[in-house]
Write a protein that holds these residues in place. Structure first.
Motif, PDB file in Angstrom:
ATOM      1  N   ASP B  43       0.851  -1.189   0.000  1.00 61.43           N
ATOM      2  CA  ASP B  43       0.000   0.000   0.000  1.00 61.43           C
ATOM      3  C   ASP B  43       0.882   1.231   0.000  1.00 61.43           C
ATOM      4  O   ASP B  43       1.863   1.301   0.741  1.00 61.43           O
ATOM      5  CB  ASP B  43      -0.906   0.041   1.245  1.00 61.43           C
ATOM      6  N   MET B  44       0.523   2.186  -0.862  1.00 55.68           N
ATOM      7  CA  MET B  44       1.239   3.457  -0.931  1.00 55.68           C
ATOM      8  C   MET B  44       0.336   4.551  -0.354  1.00 55.68           C
ATOM      9  O   MET B  44      -0.822   4.654  -0.732  1.00 55.68           O
ATOM     10  CB  MET B  44       1.607   3.773  -2.382  1.00 55.68           C
ATOM     11  N   ALA B  46       0.025   8.778   0.532  1.00 55.13           N
ATOM     12  CA  ALA B  46       0.587  10.074   0.148  1.00 55.13           C
ATOM     13  C   ALA B  46      -0.051  11.194   0.961  1.00 55.13           C
ATOM     14  O   ALA B  46      -1.251  11.153   1.270  1.00 55.13           O
ATOM     15  CB  ALA B  46       0.357  10.325  -1.349  1.00 55.13           C
ATOM     16  N   ALA B  87       9.553   1.986   1.546  1.00 56.22           N
ATOM     17  CA  ALA B  87      10.134   2.951   0.618  1.00 56.22           C
ATOM     18  C   ALA B  87       9.491   4.311   0.858  1.00 56.22           C
ATOM     19  O   ALA B  87       8.270   4.394   1.015  1.00 56.22           O
ATOM     20  CB  ALA B  87       9.910   2.516  -0.830  1.00 56.22           C
ATOM     21  N   VAL B  88      10.304   5.345   0.929  1.00 54.83           N
ATOM     22  CA  VAL B  88       9.771   6.684   1.178  1.00 54.83           C
ATOM     23  C   VAL B  88      10.389   7.697   0.228  1.00 54.83           C
ATOM     24  O   VAL B  88      11.540   7.561  -0.187  1.00 54.83           O
ATOM     25  CB  VAL B  88      10.053   7.167   2.623  1.00 54.83           C
ATOM     26  N   THR B  89       9.590   8.692  -0.142  1.00 52.21           N
ATOM     27  CA  THR B  89      10.143   9.922  -0.683  1.00 52.21           C
ATOM     28  C   THR B  89       9.758  11.021   0.286  1.00 52.21           C
ATOM     29  O   THR B  89       8.572  11.280   0.522  1.00 52.21           O
ATOM     30  CB  THR B  89       9.641  10.188  -2.112  1.00 52.21           C
ATOM     31  N   LEU B  90      10.788  11.606   0.896  1.00 53.42           N
ATOM     32  CA  LEU B  90      10.613  12.572   1.975  1.00 53.42           C
ATOM     33  C   LEU B  90      10.668  13.992   1.426  1.00 53.42           C
ATOM     34  O   LEU B  90      11.388  14.253   0.457  1.00 53.42           O
ATOM     35  CB  LEU B  90      11.735  12.405   3.000  1.00 53.42           C
ATOM     36  N   ASP B 121      14.009   1.982   1.040  1.00 58.93           N
ATOM     37  CA  ASP B 121      14.586   2.901   0.058  1.00 58.93           C
ATOM     38  C   ASP B 121      14.205   4.300   0.489  1.00 58.93           C
ATOM     39  O   ASP B 121      13.028   4.579   0.707  1.00 58.93           O
ATOM     40  CB  ASP B 121      14.027   2.582  -1.336  1.00 58.93           C
ATOM     41  N   THR B 122      15.213   5.161   0.656  1.00 55.62           N
ATOM     42  CA  THR B 122      14.937   6.533   1.086  1.00 55.62           C
ATOM     43  C   THR B 122      15.312   7.504  -0.018  1.00 55.62           C
ATOM     44  O   THR B 122      16.398   7.442  -0.580  1.00 55.62           O
ATOM     45  CB  THR B 122      15.732   6.883   2.353  1.00 55.62           C
ATOM     46  N   ASN B 123      14.390   8.402  -0.331  1.00 52.53           N
ATOM     47  CA  ASN B 123      14.594   9.414  -1.358  1.00 52.53           C
ATOM     48  C   ASN B 123      14.071  10.735  -0.812  1.00 52.53           C
ATOM     49  O   ASN B 123      13.392  10.769   0.209  1.00 52.53           O
ATOM     50  CB  ASN B 123      13.806   9.065  -2.627  1.00 52.53           C
ATOM     51  N   PRO B 128       5.376  16.386  -1.532  1.00 49.91           N
ATOM     52  CA  PRO B 128       4.764  15.829  -0.318  1.00 49.91           C
ATOM     53  C   PRO B 128       5.338  14.449   0.021  1.00 49.91           C
ATOM     54  O   PRO B 128       5.840  13.738  -0.854  1.00 49.91           O
ATOM     55  CB  PRO B 128       3.279  15.704  -0.680  1.00 49.91           C
ATOM     56  N   VAL B 130       5.590  10.649   0.569  1.00 49.64           N
ATOM     57  CA  VAL B 130       4.980   9.443   0.019  1.00 49.64           C
ATOM     58  C   VAL B 130       5.636   8.243   0.703  1.00 49.64           C
ATOM     59  O   VAL B 130       6.866   8.186   0.797  1.00 49.64           O
ATOM     60  CB  VAL B 130       5.174   9.344  -1.504  1.00 49.64           C
ATOM     61  N   VAL B 131       4.833   7.322   1.170  1.00 49.84           N
ATOM     62  CA  VAL B 131       5.333   6.130   1.867  1.00 49.84           C
ATOM     63  C   VAL B 131       4.705   4.902   1.236  1.00 49.84           C
ATOM     64  O   VAL B 131       3.490   4.852   1.050  1.00 49.84           O
ATOM     65  CB  VAL B 131       4.949   6.128   3.367  1.00 49.84           C
ATOM     66  N   SER B 132       5.527   3.924   0.902  1.00 47.95           N
ATOM     67  CA  SER B 132       5.013   2.658   0.386  1.00 47.95           C
ATOM     68  C   SER B 132       5.576   1.522   1.237  1.00 47.95           C
ATOM     69  O   SER B 132       6.785   1.393   1.379  1.00 47.95           O
ATOM     70  CB  SER B 132       5.429   2.472  -1.077  1.00 47.95           C
ATOM     71  N   THR B 134       5.615  -2.619   1.852  1.00 46.42           N
ATOM     72  CA  THR B 134       5.310  -3.956   1.346  1.00 46.42           C
ATOM     73  C   THR B 134       5.492  -4.936   2.496  1.00 46.42           C
ATOM     74  O   THR B 134       6.543  -4.945   3.137  1.00 46.42           O
ATOM     75  CB  THR B 134       6.246  -4.345   0.200  1.00 46.42           C
TER      76      THR B 134
END
Lengths: 319, 319
Positions: B43-44, B46, B87-90, B121-123, B128, B130-132, B134
């Motif tokens: 689930d992702m 945002a 996995a995140v995009t911060l 995975d960190t980006n 905004p 986003v967190v996914s 699994t």
């Protein structure tokens, strides 16, 4: 109830004997291969960071890249690809077309590697496309390539060529899965890593994890023609430029493998490379020594410390 | 080379006997439990869609929710949680603090469910959060709960109460994992789904997958006090309002389970509920019949078709 896109996607997921429950349930149920470990990797890609949609970059290319970079992680573990799940947040405008394009880029690569897309999560917002792929692979117990087991005296072997991927190659990643599996079958590999951020940066990470140092031979680094072309274009335009060697050492997104092998095995593997299943050229680029850090030996034989460089995200170098 | 955040995270991942290679390699290597299937969900989430950071919502709450909604998917399959990758995009500004907060929300929930966070995975970007997530779970062969095996004559049993989660409960999701595992050990369950989008919408999905219909008893739907309070607040403010029952049927993000069981089993499970390990109350809310669609029986006994409603994303109802 659900949109055309989810239905469209579910119709396209091939039946696979590894799936115990048909796609579309709350979760996927997989029969894991007997007697093997489960290998898991995840990468999240975002528009404007890992690709720029609309500037000659298609959703199909994004789908390909999102899976390929994960396959590169499996290759770096000598793991066989088995399955993947895909989570996306699509831009509201044109989201369905983008979603279909992602699938069209992902699906052929998955099929080529004998893996099945077992599920996902689709969302939408008034924001840029974000794609997160999680891959599952398998490997025999104790046979995964680690990054912390390089030993002084080993050689450093690289697949392919480095530098200039930003010219477009970073969207057409060819993960070295077949090569990794063939090598793992034939030769001892003490440590491995894939070059996502930069040859020098990822090598430095592997050396730090192993508690060893490495000396690279400047003459031996396989430089991609893209790196030469970019350097020439910069020079012709009067822009500040990096040398092709600098680009090979620091550009990143090459998605080649760095393999640490005993000298005899390294030479045997290099000799066997260039034909399937080791189709990609292998090159000995340096050696592992006691100590810490990484070094570059110039053509005159002078060894100097090499500052690890690479493409890193903006949060102070996060990856 | 890597930032404080990745180092900070790696130091916090507990050693786990299921991990064959220490965290921080190209991928995680897991020993799967012998003789069991692998269950995978993703689930992702945002910012602005699934939560709104800064409006009383903390990164810790986002971390909790991102894992909890995935655990709810495992519960809906009667799967035991094993591992997760994140996995995140911060957002570039304040990304490190947000990253730490996510971990602080995720880690206790993972520990409480005996699962290990094996990688991520960190980006970062100027966008905004986003967190996914699994999740990997396990289940005995043939024992996963599906959504396509309801049979006419079965009863529909619900955990907990429904409606009004937007008042805040949607951030404090309590996944019904322990209850699912206890039920799976003790009673036959023909089909199951978790209520992410709405009781009526998710029930309709399960009925469609099974090729059956369902009749809900309006009097039997367990309505959460939050639904009553929201309806009252709307009425007091002169706003258009939904009844508490409408909210229970369509609000979504309840993350309760809908279970389809043979009548005797359903009644036995309800009788045993309310005390650990079936701590949450179970309620018979309706029955499965031949046909298609879902229906509501009012207190006078009149049965009318019920339009499935729920909280869906803006891309024409994607989930």
């Amino acid at each position: 109830l659900e949109t055309a896109l989810v239905d469209w996607l579910l119709r396209r997921i091939p039946l696979d004997p590894r799936l115990e429950v048909p796609p579309g349930d709350d979760a996927a149920v997989l029969r894991p291969p007997a007697g093997r470990r489960t290998v898991v990797a995840v990468d999240m890609l975002a528009d404007g960071i890992d690709f720029v949609l609309g500037t000659g970059c298609t959703p199909q290319q994004v789908g390909h890249k999102a899976l390929a970079v994960n396959l590169s992680d499996l290759a770096a573990m000598a793991a066989r690809p088995e399955a993947a799940v895909v989570a996306v947040t699509l831009p509201t405008s044109d989201g369905e077309a983008i979603g279909r394009g992602l699938w069209e880029g992902l699906a052929p690569l998955a099929a080529a590697h004998g893996m099945t897309i077992v599920g996902g999560d689709t969302n939408a917002w008034d924001g840029p496309l974000v794609v997160s792929v999680t891959v599952l692979g398998s490997v025999a117990p104790g046979r995964a390539w680690r990054r912390d087991a390089a030993r002084p005296g080993d050689l450093v072997v690289a697949t392919g060529r480095f530098g200039g991927s930003i010219a477009g190659r970073h969207l057409a990643v060819v993960p070295r899965v077949a090569e990794a599996l063939a090598l793992a079958d034939r030769h001892p590999v003490h440590a491995a890593i894939d070059v996502s951020d930069g040859l020098s940066l990822d090598l430095a990470r592997m050396m730090a994890a192993s508690g060893t140092a490495a000396v690279l031979d400047a003459d031996a680094i396989p430089i991609h023609p893209d790196a030469v072309a970019l350097a020439a274009a910069d020079a012709a335009a009067g822009r500040p430029t990096a040398t092709p060697l600098d680009r090979a050492l620091g550009d990143g997104e090459d998605f080649e493998l760095l393999l640490v092998m005993p000298p005899d095995a390294a030479r045997a593997a290099v000799a066997a490379s260039g034909v399937a299943p080791l189709a990609v050229p292998l090159t000995v680029i340096g050696e592992v020594v006691a100590g810490q850090g990484i070094f570059l030996r110039d053509p005159a034989g002078v060894v100097r410390p090499l500052e690890p460089r690479g493409w890193v995200h903006r949060l102070g170098g996060l990856r």
